[in-house]
Design a protein around this motif. Structure first.
Motif, PDB file in Angstrom:
ATOM      1  N   GLY A 195     -11.656  -9.668 -16.732  1.00 18.29           N
ATOM      2  CA  GLY A 195     -12.716 -10.928 -17.398  1.00 18.29           C
ATOM      3  C   GLY A 195     -13.766 -10.536 -16.713  1.00 18.29           C
ATOM      4  O   GLY A 195     -14.310  -9.775 -17.170  1.00 18.29           O
ATOM      5  N   ASP A 196     -14.220 -11.298 -16.505  1.00 22.32           N
ATOM      6  CA  ASP A 196     -16.398 -11.551 -15.735  1.00 22.32           C
ATOM      7  C   ASP A 196     -16.169 -10.255 -14.949  1.00 22.32           C
ATOM      8  O   ASP A 196     -16.958  -9.504 -14.816  1.00 22.32           O
ATOM      9  N   ALA A 197     -14.801  -9.878 -13.974  1.00 26.17           N
ATOM     10  CA  ALA A 197     -15.486  -9.039 -12.815  1.00 26.17           C
ATOM     11  C   ALA A 197     -15.144  -8.069 -13.503  1.00 26.17           C
ATOM     12  O   ALA A 197     -16.403  -6.531 -13.005  1.00 26.17           O
ATOM     13  N   ALA A 198     -14.255  -7.074 -14.340  1.00 27.59           N
ATOM     14  CA  ALA A 198     -13.819  -6.105 -14.915  1.00 27.59           C
ATOM     15  C   ALA A 198     -15.270  -6.207 -15.785  1.00 27.59           C
ATOM     16  O   ALA A 198     -15.703  -4.833 -15.420  1.00 27.59           O
ATOM     17  N   VAL A 241     -17.985  -4.057 -13.874  1.00 26.75           N
ATOM     18  CA  VAL A 241     -18.196  -3.083 -13.663  1.00 26.75           C
ATOM     19  C   VAL A 241     -19.231  -2.311 -14.697  1.00 26.75           C
ATOM     20  O   VAL A 241     -19.853  -0.932 -13.973  1.00 26.75           O
ATOM     21  N   GLU A 242     -19.222  -3.192 -15.660  1.00 28.37           N
ATOM     22  CA  GLU A 242     -19.861  -2.004 -16.647  1.00 28.37           C
ATOM     23  C   GLU A 242     -21.575  -1.530 -16.327  1.00 28.37           C
ATOM     24  O   GLU A 242     -22.209  -1.026 -16.385  1.00 28.37           O
ATOM     25  N   GLN A 243     -21.624  -2.549 -15.166  1.00 26.33           N
ATOM     26  CA  GLN A 243     -23.643  -2.156 -15.308  1.00 26.33           C
ATOM     27  C   GLN A 243     -23.126  -1.035 -13.581  1.00 26.33           C
ATOM     28  O   GLN A 243     -24.533  -0.985 -14.121  1.00 26.33           O
ATOM     29  N   LEU A 244     -22.934  -0.798 -13.496  1.00 24.40           N
ATOM     30  CA  LEU A 244     -22.023   0.601 -12.802  1.00 24.40           C
ATOM     31  C   LEU A 244     -22.326   1.205 -13.212  1.00 24.40           C
ATOM     32  O   LEU A 244     -21.106   1.583 -14.087  1.00 24.40           O
ATOM     33  N   PRO A 245     -22.541   2.328 -11.981  1.00 24.12           N
ATOM     34  CA  PRO A 245     -22.298   4.672 -12.038  1.00 24.12           C
ATOM     35  C   PRO A 245     -20.733   4.374 -12.435  1.00 24.12           C
ATOM     36  O   PRO A 245     -20.882   5.237 -11.787  1.00 24.12           O
ATOM     37  N   ILE A 280      -9.433  -1.966 -14.918  1.00 23.10           N
ATOM     38  CA  ILE A 280     -10.772  -1.379 -13.833  1.00 23.10           C
ATOM     39  C   ILE A 280      -9.966  -1.969 -12.616  1.00 23.10           C
ATOM     40  O   ILE A 280      -9.288  -2.581 -12.112  1.00 23.10           O
ATOM     41  N   VAL A 281     -10.105  -1.267 -11.023  1.00 20.95           N
ATOM     42  CA  VAL A 281      -9.281  -1.236 -10.370  1.00 20.95           C
ATOM     43  C   VAL A 281     -10.453  -1.554  -8.739  1.00 20.95           C
ATOM     44  O   VAL A 281     -11.424  -0.392  -8.773  1.00 20.95           O
ATOM     45  N   GLY A 282     -10.125  -2.285  -8.194  1.00 25.41           N
ATOM     46  CA  GLY A 282     -11.032  -2.723  -6.567  1.00 25.41           C
ATOM     47  C   GLY A 282     -10.586  -2.318  -5.629  1.00 25.41           C
ATOM     48  O   GLY A 282      -8.942  -2.659  -5.911  1.00 25.41           O
TER      49      GLY A 282
END
Lengths: 142, 142
Positions: free
Chosen positions: A95-98, A101-105, A117-119
């Motif tokens: 959801g929002d958390a994933a 991540v689009e904002q990150l390089p 996406i895995v953290g």
């Protein structure tokens, strides 16, 4: 031999984080049922988490069954090797958390679809620097 | 997209072995009780085994309790990344078997005492080559 002559020394945790932040390629080790597996990944550090992309497959399956993971990244330059190892817990972002991540390089090196996406929440970080004693290399050069 | 356009391709097992033989630095992932751990090692290939030195410590302890291990080595050159992963069983070499390793070019990079020799019997080998799509690097260069 005095402490400064030791060929291996521990990095301060902040040095280890700085090393992690300044690299983007490493290897994750994870459980898959009773087995240990290892695969290369590219990653980004966000605050004190590591993030990486993956697709459906044995890695994601393994992480979902057992969140316990280890990760390593290293570099060898001249006669100095640096290696940073973390241990932590991996969880898939949704959801929002994933979407954040689009904002990150976090850039896929390889142009294949990797939509998950895995953290990794870091529970332990260890960095070491090795003064390499590779006399056979020096012997070749001399 | 034709097969040859795929950004990832599998190496033939013999190519993977050749890659292993032509490198000497990698990372071993192993169990330590319920945890997965990873550490850098330098190694040599002898026949179809990987050999490395270690000292007494958590790595040797973990391997003795659970022989299941994974190992990875990789190289990035220009726009090509190559990664070879093995899975196997680790066992400490003793007596004559350990002494025979003295004949092999298993050279400690770091000048600390590492008196124990471990062999990994390879049960699975996988090699992959990635054509890296790192447009931000090209963007910087262009």
């Amino acid at each position: 031999m005095s402490a400064s002559d030791q060929p291996t020394h521990e990095l301060h945790p902040e040095e280890s984080w700085e090393f992690l932040r300044s690299h983007e390629f490493g290897r994750i080790a994870f459980h898959l049922l009773d087995e240990v597996h290892i695969v290369p990944i590219n990653y980004v550090v966000d605050d004190e988490r590591l993030l990486f992309r993956t697709s459906e497959g044995s890695k994601l399956l393994g992480l979902k069954m057992n969140a316990d993971v280890a990760f390593e990244t290293d570099a060898i330059e001249n006669e100095i090797a640096t290696s940073v190892v973390i241990r932590g817990e991996a969880h898939e972002l949704r959801g929002d958390a994933a979407r954040m991540v689009e904002q990150l390089p976090l850039r896929p090196w390889v142009d294949t679809p990797k939509m998950r996406i895995v953290g990794i929440r870091v529970t332990e970080i260890t960095g070491r620097r090795f003064d390499l004693a590779r006399p056979w290399l020096r012997a070749r050069v001399d």
